[in-house]
Scaffold this motif. Structure first.
Motif, PDB file in Angstrom:
ATOM      1  N   GLU A   1       0.880  -1.274  -0.107  1.00  0.00           N
ATOM      2  CA  GLU A   1       0.164   0.102  -0.011  1.00  0.00           C
ATOM      3  C   GLU A   1       0.950   1.247  -0.010  1.00  0.00           C
ATOM      4  OE1 GLU A   1      -2.593  -0.206   3.472  1.00  0.00           O
ATOM      5  OE2 GLU A   1      -2.994  -2.245   3.001  1.00  0.00           O
ATOM      6  N   THR A   2       0.451   2.177  -0.629  1.00  0.00           N
ATOM      7  CA  THR A   2       1.098   3.578  -0.599  1.00  0.00           C
ATOM      8  C   THR A   2       0.044   4.387   0.118  1.00  0.00           C
ATOM      9  OG1 THR A   2       2.382   3.078  -2.717  1.00  0.00           O
ATOM     10  CG2 THR A   2       2.075   5.333  -1.949  1.00  0.00           C
TER      11      THR A   2
ATOM     12  N   ILE B   1      -3.332   1.236  -4.050  1.00  0.00           N
ATOM     13  CA  ILE B   1      -2.657  -0.079  -4.464  1.00  0.00           C
ATOM     14  C   ILE B   1      -2.569   0.044  -5.870  1.00  0.00           C
ATOM     15  CG2 ILE B   1      -3.361  -1.334  -2.375  1.00  0.00           C
ATOM     16  CD1 ILE B   1      -5.492  -2.758  -4.120  1.00  0.00           C
ATOM     17  N   ASN B   2      -1.665  -0.884  -6.310  1.00  0.00           N
ATOM     18  CA  ASN B   2      -1.526  -1.047  -7.743  1.00  0.00           C
ATOM     19  C   ASN B   2      -2.417  -2.425  -8.103  1.00  0.00           C
ATOM     20  OD1 ASN B   2      -0.600  -1.622 -10.166  1.00  0.00           O
ATOM     21  ND2 ASN B   2       1.575  -1.039  -9.753  1.00  0.00           N
TER      22      ASN B   2
ATOM     23  N   ARG C   1      -3.233  -4.473 -11.155  1.00  0.00           N
ATOM     24  CA  ARG C   1      -3.049  -4.705 -12.620  1.00  0.00           C
ATOM     25  C   ARG C   1      -2.418  -3.588 -13.314  1.00  0.00           C
ATOM     26  NH1 ARG C   1      -4.035  -9.850 -12.911  1.00  0.00           N
ATOM     27  NH2 ARG C   1      -6.156 -10.667 -11.798  1.00  0.00           N
ATOM     28  N   GLY C   2      -1.476  -2.771 -12.771  1.00  0.00           N
ATOM     29  CA  GLY C   2      -0.899  -1.715 -13.284  1.00  0.00           C
ATOM     30  C   GLY C   2      -1.831  -0.274 -13.266  1.00  0.00           C
ATOM     31  N   ARG C   3      -2.790  -0.614 -12.540  1.00  0.00           N
ATOM     32  CA  ARG C   3      -3.750   0.704 -12.126  1.00  0.00           C
ATOM     33  C   ARG C   3      -3.899   1.112 -10.916  1.00  0.00           C
ATOM     34  NH1 ARG C   3      -8.769   0.031 -15.957  1.00  0.00           N
ATOM     35  NH2 ARG C   3      -8.717   2.506 -16.023  1.00  0.00           N
ATOM     36  N   ILE C   4      -3.762   2.537 -10.601  1.00  0.00           N
ATOM     37  CA  ILE C   4      -3.571   2.794  -9.194  1.00  0.00           C
ATOM     38  C   ILE C   4      -5.165   2.987  -8.702  1.00  0.00           C
ATOM     39  CG2 ILE C   4      -2.895   4.555  -7.520  1.00  0.00           C
ATOM     40  CD1 ILE C   4      -0.517   2.771  -8.918  1.00  0.00           C
TER      41      ILE C   4
END
Length: 162
Positions: free
Chosen positions: A34-35, A48-49, A51-54
Motif C-alpha cells: 500500500e502507498t 494499491i497497484n 494490474r498496473g492501475r492505481i
C-alpha cells in the motif's frame, strides 16, 4: 410469490459479517503493498497497484467506526467496480476475512431498525439473517458520499470533456 435473490460475497470486519453483491466484485486479492496518501481521509488513506492501475484502498471499518486492526494471514482486498460521480471506478475494500458467495433472498432480509444499532443506519442498505447470524449489506453509495471524498479515483473509462 416470486422470490428476489442476490448472489453476495460475504466477508468479515471485526467479527461482523458483511455482504456485497457478487456482481460488483472483480477480484479477491491477497494483501498488496500500500502507498499512503498524505492528507487523504483515513477512510481512503492508501492506494494499491491493481494490474498496473492505481486504485484507492477503502477501509469500511472507518465508516462503521470500528477499530483499525493490523492485517492478519486472512486479510484480503476485495476489488469492486462501483460508480463514482457517474463513472465506473475500481475500488479496493479491505476485509478481515473473505468467506463465500452465497444467495441472499428477499425473504431473509429486513429493513434496518431506526434505533438499536451501533452504526449509522444510513450506511446499511438491509440486514439479512442466515443460520441465526446477522449479515450487514452496506449502502456503498451513502458511505462513499459521506466518507469517501474519493476525488483521486481514476475512472475506468476516461471521458474527454469534464
Amino acid at each position: 410469490m416470486s422470490q428476489h435473490a442476490i448472489e453476495a460475497l460475504t466477508f468479515d470486519l471485526q467479527g461482523e459479517t458483511f455482504a456485497l453483491e457478487a456482481g460488483l466484485v472483480r477480484e479477491v486479492l491477497d494483501l498488496l503493498p500500500e502507498t499512503e496518501v498524505p492528507g487523504a481521509p483515513s477512510f481512503v488513506g492508501a492506494v494499491i497497484n491493481f494490474r498496473g492501475r492505481i486504485i484507492p484502498l477503502v477501509d469500511l471499518r472507518i465508516a462503521f467506526d470500528m477499530e483499525r486492526n493490523d492485517p492478519t494471514i486472512d486479510t484480503r482486498i476485495v476489488v469492486i467496480e462501483h460508480p463514482l460521480d457517474g463513472e465506473p471506478a475500481l475500488i479496493g475494500l479491505r476485509a478481515d476475512k473473505v468467506h463465500e458467495v452465497t444467495t441472499i433472498t428477499e425473504e431473509t432480509t429486513e429493513e434496518v431498525p431506526r434505533i438499536g444499532l451501533r452504526w449509522r443506519t444510513d450506511f446499511i442498505r438491509r440486514l439479512a439473517r442466515r443460520d441465526g447470524d446477522l449479515i450487514v449489506i452496506p449502502d456503498l453509495d451513502q458511505i462513499f458520499a459521506a466518507r469517501g471524498q474519493t476525488a483521486s479515483v481514476t475512472p475506468l473509462h476516461t471521458s474527454q470533456a469534464r
